[in-house]
Design an enzyme around this catalytic site. Structure first.
Site, mmCIF file in Angstrom:
data_model
loop_
_atom_site.group_PDB
_atom_site.id
_atom_site.type_symbol
_atom_site.label_atom_id
_atom_site.label_comp_id
_atom_site.label_asym_id
_atom_site.label_seq_id
_atom_site.Cartn_x
_atom_site.Cartn_y
_atom_site.Cartn_z
ATOM 1 N N GLU A 134 0.813 -1.210 0.000
ATOM 2 C CA GLU A 134 0.000 0.000 0.000
ATOM 3 C C GLU A 134 0.853 1.270 0.000
ATOM 4 O O GLU A 134 1.473 1.596 1.004
ATOM 5 C CB GLU A 134 -0.938 0.031 1.208
ATOM 6 C CG GLU A 134 -1.851 1.239 1.189
ATOM 7 C CD GLU A 134 -2.877 1.248 2.304
ATOM 8 O OE1 GLU A 134 -3.835 2.037 2.195
ATOM 9 O OE2 GLU A 134 -2.726 0.481 3.276
ATOM 10 N N GLU B 12 -12.335 2.193 3.307
ATOM 11 C CA GLU B 12 -11.441 2.601 4.393
ATOM 12 C C GLU B 12 -11.571 4.104 4.624
ATOM 13 O O GLU B 12 -10.683 4.896 4.283
ATOM 14 C CB GLU B 12 -9.992 2.215 4.101
ATOM 15 C CG GLU B 12 -9.136 2.272 5.370
ATOM 16 C CD GLU B 12 -7.675 1.997 5.102
ATOM 17 O OE1 GLU B 12 -7.022 1.414 5.976
ATOM 18 O OE2 GLU B 12 -7.172 2.379 4.043
#
Length: 306
Positions: free
Chosen positions: A186, A281
């Site tokens: 990420e 998220e």
């Protein structure tokens, strides 16, 4: 005013208030029941997103989310839950036919996971954390684990740091690959000390590692903050994307609360044939039940590209 007229006026006003309240309640019920149809894309909710409707128990929140049309979850903190909690969540997902998205690799912080340094003890901890991730993944029937390589080592040239990260991740994928588990790298925008910041940087690492267990987590909130150009950048690295996450910017809340055109992005991802989970998220822009209903509505609006 005569007593009879007063009583009639009061009764009419009371009936109007009651009717208004009933209509408002029915509208809320309708907005919930209408949301039960699954979305075009598979959005994954997280713990706390629907706590005002379903309470603090994540399992009950999952059931509520299912009733609204969501068919997946993600849980960054899954590895820190007890094995009993993990099993209960997994059983609930299996019963409802819902998918499990990512959880964060257990046991390491950004500074403790500074793979760019190449230090042997840090690499050993990373490999051990991959082994722990396998056990968690088995319990929750997951195939995706989020990995962040940690911070820069400012004492080393960038090419050497990149080489160190590649070598460490190769060792990690050797642990995950036999189990069909994928680490998704990420790129983040949280602070300038983080080594992995852009999708193209992650792309080069994935190509160098050369394993099906190393892919990109394309978090559009972070991409927007770091560089923008979300769709063209997505197209450049799409063959190495293993997972998506979303959050509007500024604010990191649901689609429609910031500057990102998520309706166009969702349409694009759908057209590309992506069938996996898209992690939600982000926070809720509004408070209480009203905020949760607004979030559900926002997803229906952004998902209405067909």
């Amino acid at each position: 005013m005569k007593r009879r007229k007063f009583v009639q006026s009061w009764a009419f006003a009371g009936a109007s208030l009651l009717t208004g309240s009933m209509l408002k309640a029915r509208a809320a019920e309708t907005s919930l029941s209408a949301a039960g149809k699954p979305f075009n894309l598979n959005y994954g909710v997280h713990d706390g997103m629907f706590k005002n409707h379903a309470g603090d128990d994540f399992v009950e929140q999952i059931k509520f989310a299912y009733d609204q049309g969501f068919r997946a979850i993600e849980d960054n903190g899954m590895a820190s839950r007890t094995s009993d909690q993990q099993k209960k969540i997994a059983d609930t997902l299996a019963k409802l036919g819902m998918a499990m998205g990512v959880f964060v690799q257990p046991g390491l912080s950004n500074d403790g996971n500074m793979l760019a340094s190449g230090k042997a003890d840090i690499v050993e901890k990373f490999i051990a954390s991959c082994q722990q991730a396998v056990e968690v993944a088995k319990r929750i029937n997951s195939k995706l684990v989020t990995v962040v390589p940690g911070d820069f080592d400012r004492k080393l040239p960038i090419g050497v740091q990149t080489g160190n990260v590649i070598e460490a991740i190769k060792k990690g994928t050797a642990v995950l690959e036999p189990h069909g588990i994928v680490m998704v790298l990420e790129p983040l925008s949280d602070n300038p000390d983080l080594f992995l910041r852009t999708p193209d940087q992650a792309y080069s690492i994935c190509k160098a590692v050369g394993s099906p267990s190393c892919k990109i987590l394309y978090d559009m909130y972070h991409v927007q903050r770091n560089q923008g150009n979300i769709i063209p950048t997505l197209n450049l690295v799409i063959d190495e994307i293993g997972y998506y996450q979303i959050g509007d910017n500024p604010g990191r809340n649901e689609p429609g609360t910031g500057e990102v055109n998520y309706k166009n992005i969702f349409k694009h991802i759908y057209a590309k044939g992506y069938k996996g989970v898209i992690g939600m998220e982000h926070g809720n822009a509004g408070k209480g039940k009203e905020g949760e209903l607004a979030l559900i509505k926002a997803y229906h609006e952004a998902d209405s590209f067909m």
